[in-house]
Design an enzyme around this catalytic site. Structure first.
Site, PDB file in Angstrom:
ATOM      1  N   LYS A  61     -11.173   1.013 -15.929  1.00  0.00           N
ATOM      2  CA  LYS A  61     -11.743  -0.255 -15.573  1.00  0.00           C
ATOM      3  C   LYS A  61     -12.059  -1.428 -16.628  1.00  0.00           C
ATOM      4  CE  LYS A  61     -11.144  -0.220 -11.254  1.00  0.00           C
ATOM      5  NZ  LYS A  61     -10.110  -0.925 -10.430  1.00  0.00           N
ATOM      6  N   ASP A 106       1.216  -1.232  -0.062  1.00  0.00           N
ATOM      7  CA  ASP A 106      -0.059  -0.014   0.068  1.00  0.00           C
ATOM      8  C   ASP A 106       0.831   1.200  -0.034  1.00  0.00           C
ATOM      9  OD1 ASP A 106      -3.175   0.104   0.892  1.00  0.00           O
ATOM     10  OD2 ASP A 106      -2.115   1.947   0.469  1.00  0.00           O
ATOM     11  N   TYR A 117     -13.136   6.833 -14.948  1.00  0.00           N
ATOM     12  CA  TYR A 117     -13.103   5.518 -14.099  1.00  0.00           C
ATOM     13  C   TYR A 117     -13.606   4.329 -15.087  1.00  0.00           C
ATOM     14  CZ  TYR A 117     -13.820   2.155 -10.371  1.00  0.00           C
ATOM     15  OH  TYR A 117     -13.912   1.229  -9.481  1.00  0.00           O
ATOM     16  N   THR A 133     -16.948   0.179   1.437  1.00  0.00           N
ATOM     17  CA  THR A 133     -15.497   0.166   1.899  1.00  0.00           C
ATOM     18  C   THR A 133     -15.357   1.748   2.499  1.00  0.00           C
ATOM     19  OG1 THR A 133     -14.726   1.024  -0.270  1.00  0.00           O
ATOM     20  CG2 THR A 133     -14.610  -1.338   0.262  1.00  0.00           C
TER      21      THR A 133
END
Ligand SMILES: NC(=O)c1ccc[n+]([C@@H]2O[C@H](COP(=O)([O-])OP(=O)(O)OC[C@H]3O[C@@H](n4cnc5c(N)ncnc54)[C@H](O)[C@@H]3O)[C@@H](O)[C@H]2O)c1
Length: 270
Positions: free
Chosen positions: A158, A40, A154, A189
């Site tokens: 994807k 990360d 976006y 999330t």
């Protein structure tokens, strides 16, 4: 502490593993008996998971920086001697924008993370995955296939991830390396929560996201983790697949015309 053995003895890298879906995937692989490397760019979540989970180590790495990725792979091999699976999960969904509000520069930055990050990590991992006859799992999105309003950059990134998954699956099959993707729908999330918080009515945004699924709820990171472990350990005859993890969000008709769209209602026959 591992409770299963389905992926025991294997080594897995999870990018963006410090929180959200990535953290759910880290936990699921640790539970399967694997050694997990949490990658990360932010330290806090990954370090906390490393403390909590024997079987997980944290390596700070920004997947848009090739130098960081080289260190991630070489450190993994130095510490564990092998690599069996890479989960390309690090990514971002910027706030919703109409096309005229987007810029080439912000689109380019998103491509660097959502698409080229996946490419760089995979490319540098492949020599090791070929040795282990391992596999790659890309976290794409349902919207790659069905589109999403106010999300042109976006959705494009994807869509490219899903397409790249299939192209790479073809090329790597000769080495016995499988390449698959998971396309989640709404998963609860921190990213989702932050997106809702940035709207004028966060509760309404969360309700809308919840009702988008016939199952009447959002998915959990643990459910994405379970699917990832299945693709890595059980799905040995699957390559190039796009596993929908959506609670059925793509099914059926719904109200899809935007406010402002001219509506043309048929007149009755009689
Ligand atoms: N949450 C959803 O509903 C949903 C749906 C479909 C797809 N996805 C995809 O799933 C993935 C994870 O989403 P999430 O909701 O868990 O997001 P999140 O923001 O909660 O977590 C993303 C993690 O990735 C890390 N990260 C970001 N940029 C990075 C970089 N350059 N290098 C390394 N790590 C980086 C972040 O620090 C964070 O820990 C993303 O690719 C997202 O597009 C999410």
């Amino acid at each position: 502490m591992a409770t299963g053995t389905s992926y025991a003895g294997k080594v897995v890298i999870v990018t963006g593993g410090g929180r959200g879906i990535g953290a759910g995937i880290v936990r699921a692989f640790v539970d399967s008996g694997a050694q997990v490397v949490i990658c990360d760019k932010d330290e806090s979540g990954g370090r906390a998971l490393e403390q909590e989970l024997p079987g997980a180590v944290f390596i700070r790495c920004d997947v848009t920086q090739e130098k960081d990725v080289r260190t991630l792979i070489s450190e993994t091999i130095r510490q564990f001697g092998r690599l069996d699976c890479v989960v390309n999960n690090a990514g971002n969904h910027p706030p919703l924008q109409w096309p005229e509000e987007t810029t080439t520069e912000s689109f380019r930055q998103l491509l660097e993370l959502n698409l080229l990050g996946v490419y760089t990590v995979t490319k540098l991992a492949l020599p090791h995955l070929r040795k282990s006859k391992g596999n790659v799992i890309n976290i794409s999105s349902l919207v790659a296939v069905i589109g999403q309003s106010r999300s042109v950059p976006y959705v494009a990134t994807k869509g490219a991830v899903t397409a790249m998954t299939k192209a790479l699956a073809l090329d790597e099959s000769r080495f016995g390396v499988r390449v698959n993707c998971i396309s989640p729908g709404n998963i609860w999330t921190p990213l989702w929560e932050e997106a809702a918080a940035s709207t004028p009515d966060p509760r309404a945004a969360i309700l809308e996201g919840t009702l988008a699924q016939p199952l009447g709820r959002m998915g959990q990171p643990a459910e994405v983790g379970a699917a990832a472990v299945f693709l890595a350990s059980g799905a040995t005859f699957c390559t190039g697949i796009d596993l929908f993890l959506t609670g059925g969000a793509e099914l059926g008709y719904g109200r899809k015309a935007s406010p402002g769209t001219p509506v043309d209602i048929p007149t009755t026959l009689s």
